[in-house]
Design a protein around this motif. Structure first.
Motif, PDB file in Angstrom:
ATOM      1  N   LYS A  71       0.772  -1.135  -0.140  1.00 40.31           N
ATOM      2  CA  LYS A  71      -0.084   0.103   0.025  1.00 40.31           C
ATOM      3  C   LYS A  71       0.805   1.212   0.268  1.00 40.31           C
ATOM      4  O   LYS A  71       2.021   1.168   0.333  1.00 40.31           O
ATOM      5  CB  LYS A  71      -0.963  -0.133   1.329  1.00 40.31           C
ATOM      6  N   GLU A  73       1.347   3.697   1.993  1.00 44.17           N
ATOM      7  CA  GLU A  73       1.946   4.234   2.886  1.00 44.17           C
ATOM      8  C   GLU A  73       3.246   3.388   3.441  1.00 44.17           C
ATOM      9  O   GLU A  73       4.160   3.700   3.974  1.00 44.17           O
ATOM     10  CB  GLU A  73       0.948   4.344   4.163  1.00 44.17           C
ATOM     11  N   GLU A  74       2.909   2.277   2.880  1.00 41.59           N
ATOM     12  CA  GLU A  74       4.109   1.280   3.192  1.00 41.59           C
ATOM     13  C   GLU A  74       5.265   1.451   2.358  1.00 41.59           C
ATOM     14  O   GLU A  74       6.497   1.549   2.506  1.00 41.59           O
ATOM     15  CB  GLU A  74       3.612  -0.362   3.094  1.00 41.59           C
ATOM     16  N   TRP A  76       5.815   4.474   0.737  1.00 44.63           N
ATOM     17  CA  TRP A  76       6.547   5.744   0.937  1.00 44.63           C
ATOM     18  C   TRP A  76       7.224   5.735   2.391  1.00 44.63           C
ATOM     19  O   TRP A  76       8.246   6.207   2.624  1.00 44.63           O
ATOM     20  CB  TRP A  76       5.595   6.840   0.713  1.00 44.63           C
ATOM     21  N   GLY A  77       6.470   5.159   3.348  1.00 41.98           N
ATOM     22  CA  GLY A  77       7.095   5.126   4.632  1.00 41.98           C
ATOM     23  C   GLY A  77       8.046   4.284   5.013  1.00 41.98           C
ATOM     24  O   GLY A  77       9.117   4.453   5.843  1.00 41.98           O
ATOM     25  N   PHE A  88       6.359   5.163   8.321  1.00 40.65           N
ATOM     26  CA  PHE A  88       5.069   4.853   7.935  1.00 40.65           C
ATOM     27  C   PHE A  88       3.841   5.540   8.570  1.00 40.65           C
ATOM     28  O   PHE A  88       2.878   5.952   8.092  1.00 40.65           O
ATOM     29  CB  PHE A  88       5.022   3.278   8.477  1.00 40.65           C
ATOM     30  N   ASP A  89       4.054   5.844   9.952  1.00 41.03           N
ATOM     31  CA  ASP A  89       2.925   6.684  10.669  1.00 41.03           C
ATOM     32  C   ASP A  89       3.033   8.025  10.180  1.00 41.03           C
ATOM     33  O   ASP A  89       1.694   8.603  10.261  1.00 41.03           O
ATOM     34  CB  ASP A  89       3.365   6.716  12.162  1.00 41.03           C
ATOM     35  N   VAL A  91       3.906   9.607   7.117  1.00 45.85           N
ATOM     36  CA  VAL A  91       3.545   9.545   5.877  1.00 45.85           C
ATOM     37  C   VAL A  91       1.985   8.905   5.549  1.00 45.85           C
ATOM     38  O   VAL A  91       1.396   9.376   4.390  1.00 45.85           O
ATOM     39  CB  VAL A  91       4.425   8.985   4.768  1.00 45.85           C
ATOM     40  N   LYS A  92       1.664   8.036   6.561  1.00 41.91           N
ATOM     41  CA  LYS A  92       0.210   7.592   6.134  1.00 41.91           C
ATOM     42  C   LYS A  92      -0.892   8.368   5.579  1.00 41.91           C
ATOM     43  O   LYS A  92      -1.557   8.408   4.771  1.00 41.91           O
ATOM     44  CB  LYS A  92      -0.263   6.680   7.230  1.00 41.91           C
ATOM     45  N   SER A  95      -0.119   9.552   2.131  1.00 40.24           N
ATOM     46  CA  SER A  95       0.640   8.744   1.306  1.00 40.24           C
ATOM     47  C   SER A  95      -0.056   8.857  -0.135  1.00 40.24           C
ATOM     48  O   SER A  95       0.833   8.362  -1.356  1.00 40.24           O
ATOM     49  CB  SER A  95       0.604   7.322   1.879  1.00 40.24           C
ATOM     50  N   GLU A  96      -1.389   8.616  -0.209  1.00 42.41           N
ATOM     51  CA  GLU A  96      -1.880   8.437  -1.484  1.00 42.41           C
ATOM     52  C   GLU A  96      -1.807   9.714  -2.430  1.00 42.41           C
ATOM     53  O   GLU A  96      -1.735   9.672  -3.541  1.00 42.41           O
ATOM     54  CB  GLU A  96      -3.379   8.171  -1.351  1.00 42.41           C
TER      55      GLU A  96
END
Length: 253
Positions: A71, A73-74, A76-77, A88-89, A91-92, A95-96
């Protein structure tokens, strides 16, 4: 007899390429989004281009051997920005936004000539139509199809970012086949890479494969055995319609 045609997106329905201008624009886009969300990076654009390229290389080392898609967020993070103090936390929430911007900026995209005429012709033959695309964004393909004015031609759009599987993994094709309710023997697949768009469907027993050249073909097909061949090699996307029309005519005789 073919009754369903499934298409790749980038490089097939649309022309797609990368150049120095798009690399610069996408890096600037990431920096702009991060700053807008309170996470500015002290990188100039050349350094950012390299840092993000390194991040994509880290992600490619994971997804290449596994044919899995994470996904946004994964991605990019945990990969793209993981060496730049972001996780992760962090950029979540956006992230989209990063994923969509990257897909439409890092790549120059334009609908191939005659796509609408080709789809209209296939629709007239009674074909079911769908898209199967490897993409690192959740919604970009849907929105781009809308912008091109061709979204309504497709009964199904299956994405690696949603299924978690990337072509040529059989699961992404099987999801589409189940959603569109077609047997692989009566399906044709149209794509620009042998490694993903020919080998994948052929392994599942698709009735036909079409290969059309794009900017991405050579870079994606470096390790493909020479004996791998599509059923049809085409230069113009409109040929998908004319070939299947002529086949249908022969069957009717």
């Amino acid at each position: 007899m073919i009754d369903t045609v499934l298409f790749d997106m980038g490089g097939t329905l649309e022309d797609i390429f990368i150049d120095e201008a798009s690399k610069k624009a996408s890096a600037e886009g990431v920096l702009r989004i991060l700053a807008a969300h309170g996470h500015p990076l002290s990188l100039d654009v050349p350094a950012a281009i390299q840092a993000f390229a390194d991040g994509w290389d880290r992600y490619a080392a994971y997804r290449g051997p596994t044919n899995r898609e994470l996904k946004p967020e994964e991605i990019w993070g945990n990969y793209i920005l993981s060496e730049l103090g972001l996780d992760f936390d962090t950029v979540k929430p956006f992230s989209e936004e990063l994923a969509h911007m990257w897909e439409v900026t890092h790549y120059h995209r334009a609908l191939r000539p005659k796509v609408k005429e080709m789809l209209e012709g296939l629709k007239g033959l009674g074909m079911k139509l769908g898209v199967i695309s490897n993409t690192a964004a959740l919604y970009q393909v849907f929105r781009t199809l809308e912008e091109y004015g061709i979204r309504d031609y497709f009964q199904d759009v299956t994405l690696s970012s949603v299924t978690g599987y990337r072509k040529p993994d059989p699961n992404i094709f099987l999801v589409s086949l189940n959603q569109i309710r077609s047997d692989p023997k009566t399906c044709a697949y149209v794509g620009d890479t042998y490694s993903r768009d020919v080998i994948g469907p052929q392994n599942l027993g698709f009735g036909a494969t079409f290969h059309i050249h794009s900017f991405l073909t050579q870079s994606r097909d470096t390790d493909v055995p020479k004996e791998v061949r599509a059923t049809y090699s085409i230069q113009d996307i409109y040929e998908v319609y004319t070939i299947l029309r002529d086949q249908a005519g022969k069957k009717a005789e």
